[in-house]
Write a protein that holds these residues in place. Structure first.
Motif, mmCIF file in Angstrom:
data_model
loop_
_atom_site.group_PDB
_atom_site.id
_atom_site.type_symbol
_atom_site.label_atom_id
_atom_site.label_comp_id
_atom_site.label_asym_id
_atom_site.label_seq_id
_atom_site.Cartn_x
_atom_site.Cartn_y
_atom_site.Cartn_z
ATOM 1 N N PRO A 273 -9.163 -1.652 6.803
ATOM 2 C CA PRO A 273 -8.203 -0.541 6.724
ATOM 3 C C PRO A 273 -6.779 -1.033 6.484
ATOM 4 O O PRO A 273 -6.401 -2.118 6.926
ATOM 5 C CB PRO A 273 -8.318 0.125 8.096
ATOM 6 C CG PRO A 273 -8.776 -0.966 9.009
ATOM 7 C CD PRO A 273 -9.626 -1.883 8.178
ATOM 8 N N ALA B 77 0.844 -1.194 0.000
ATOM 9 C CA ALA B 77 0.000 0.000 0.000
ATOM 10 C C ALA B 77 0.882 1.248 0.000
ATOM 11 O O ALA B 77 1.807 1.366 0.804
ATOM 12 C CB ALA B 77 -0.914 -0.002 1.219
ATOM 13 N N THR B 78 0.600 2.169 -0.913
ATOM 14 C CA THR B 78 1.397 3.400 -1.012
ATOM 15 C C THR B 78 0.805 4.532 -0.181
ATOM 16 O O THR B 78 1.425 5.574 -0.016
ATOM 17 C CB THR B 78 1.509 3.859 -2.471
ATOM 18 O OG1 THR B 78 0.194 4.075 -2.995
ATOM 19 C CG2 THR B 78 2.233 2.801 -3.311
ATOM 20 N N CYS B 79 -0.407 4.310 0.346
ATOM 21 C CA CYS B 79 -1.023 5.311 1.221
ATOM 22 C C CYS B 79 -2.069 4.601 2.070
ATOM 23 O O CYS B 79 -2.454 3.475 1.782
ATOM 24 C CB CYS B 79 -1.655 6.451 0.406
ATOM 25 S SG CYS B 79 -3.003 5.901 -0.662
ATOM 26 N N ALA B 80 -2.512 5.266 3.114
ATOM 27 C CA ALA B 80 -3.566 4.704 3.954
ATOM 28 C C ALA B 80 -4.856 4.625 3.147
ATOM 29 O O ALA B 80 -5.225 5.576 2.453
ATOM 30 C CB ALA B 80 -3.759 5.560 5.195
ATOM 31 N N THR B 81 -5.531 3.487 3.226
ATOM 32 C CA THR B 81 -6.765 3.299 2.466
ATOM 33 C C THR B 81 -7.574 2.184 3.109
ATOM 34 O O THR B 81 -7.202 1.674 4.171
ATOM 35 C CB THR B 81 -6.451 2.968 0.981
ATOM 36 O OG1 THR B 81 -7.663 2.962 0.231
ATOM 37 C CG2 THR B 81 -5.744 1.625 0.852
ATOM 38 N N ALA B 82 -8.660 1.820 2.474
ATOM 39 C CA ALA B 82 -9.467 0.687 2.929
ATOM 40 C C ALA B 82 -10.012 -0.025 1.709
ATOM 41 O O ALA B 82 -10.381 0.612 0.719
ATOM 42 C CB ALA B 82 -10.606 1.151 3.820
ATOM 43 N N ILE B 83 -10.040 -1.342 1.763
ATOM 44 C CA ILE B 83 -10.623 -2.156 0.701
ATOM 45 C C ILE B 83 -11.659 -3.062 1.348
ATOM 46 O O ILE B 83 -11.336 -3.834 2.248
ATOM 47 C CB ILE B 83 -9.551 -2.986 -0.041
ATOM 48 C CG1 ILE B 83 -8.534 -2.067 -0.716
ATOM 49 C CG2 ILE B 83 -10.216 -3.900 -1.073
ATOM 50 C CD1 ILE B 83 -7.407 -2.798 -1.410
ATOM 51 N N GLU C 247 -2.611 0.603 6.173
ATOM 52 C CA GLU C 247 -1.728 1.751 6.327
ATOM 53 C C GLU C 247 -0.660 1.713 5.241
ATOM 54 O O GLU C 247 -0.376 0.658 4.663
ATOM 55 C CB GLU C 247 -1.068 1.729 7.717
ATOM 56 C CG GLU C 247 -2.051 1.818 8.882
ATOM 57 C CD GLU C 247 -2.863 3.095 8.866
ATOM 58 O OE1 GLU C 247 -2.300 4.158 8.457
ATOM 59 O OE2 GLU C 247 -4.055 3.049 9.236
ATOM 60 N N ARG C 248 -0.071 2.861 4.999
ATOM 61 C CA ARG C 248 1.031 2.933 4.050
ATOM 62 C C ARG C 248 2.122 1.927 4.453
ATOM 63 O O ARG C 248 2.512 1.853 5.621
ATOM 64 C CB ARG C 248 1.608 4.348 4.039
ATOM 65 C CG ARG C 248 2.814 4.526 3.127
ATOM 66 C CD ARG C 248 3.375 5.951 3.275
ATOM 67 N NE ARG C 248 4.638 6.080 2.578
ATOM 68 C CZ ARG C 248 4.775 6.477 1.317
ATOM 69 N NH1 ARG C 248 3.693 6.800 0.625
ATOM 70 N NH2 ARG C 248 5.959 6.569 0.748
#
Length: 200
Positions: free
Chosen positions: A106, A96-102, A108-109
């Motif tokens: 959640p 992950a290149t940035c904090a996100t959610a799939i 984190e980078r």
């Protein structure tokens, strides 16, 4: 090591000779060029290898499918369905290149994300009758070779090869299983190590 040797010794015309004799990579280390060519070679070879074994095994187990693929209309859609169903690429990982959610999870980078292509190819939310081989399935957004800008560079070659392979199986004596198949231990590809066959 093999790629370094090819760059050092190959004199035949082709991509390696062009890269070696007409470098357009000023400031780029040879290692980067050789690693890129190695990745292309490996992707093309491993994709062909994985898809060929799984498809031949399935067609030996299901000779009715091979017979139905004599229909050019079914052949046009059937190869994609064979790839979806046999799933030569099982999965891979990304960071992950940035904090996100799939899907509400959640991340984190820097987190490693494992993507399971084979499971996605049987997702009932995406495919009607996912556990069945539906040769006329269309559209067929399978992830047998990945998708988008990171699709396997050997995907098109493998698809063309499977069309040619099935055509040759139609013209050849029938093959039948002659023993137990053995799968290679691999985290990302579904490769057959051994597929005993006999002529019927």
């Amino acid at each position: 090591a093999m790629m370094r040797d090819w760059f050092a010794t190959t004199r035949r015309p082709g991509m390696i000779s062009v890269l070696r004799d007409h470098p357009g990579t000023d400031g780029m280390a040879d290692t980067y060029v050789q690693n890129t060519v190695s990745a292309i070679f490996n992707a093309s070879y491993s994709t062909l290898f994985a898809s060929t074994g799984a498809v031949v095994q399935l067609l030996m187990q299901r000779p009715d499918v091979l017979e139905r693929l004599r229909d050019p209309a079914l052949m046009a859609t059937g190869v994609d369905e064979l790839v979806r169903f046999t799933a030569p690429a099982q999965g891979t990982s990304r960071v992950a290149t940035c904090a996100t959610a799939i899907g509400g999870t959640p991340m984190e980078r820097g987190d490693v994300v494992i993507t399971m292509f084979a499971a996605a190819n049987r997702d009932p939310a995406r495919f009607d009758r996912p556990e069945e081989l539906v040769l006329h399935r269309t559209p067929n957004p399978h992830l047998g070779f990945g998708w988008g800008p990171h699709i396997c560079v050997g995907a098109r070659l493998a698809t063309v090869w499977l069309h040619e392979l099935i055509g040759r199986l139609h013209r050849a004596p029938a093959l039948v299983p002659a023993g137990e198949a053995r799968w290679m231990r691999s985290a990302t590809l579904r490769n057959l190590e051994l597929l005993p066959t006999a002529i019927a």
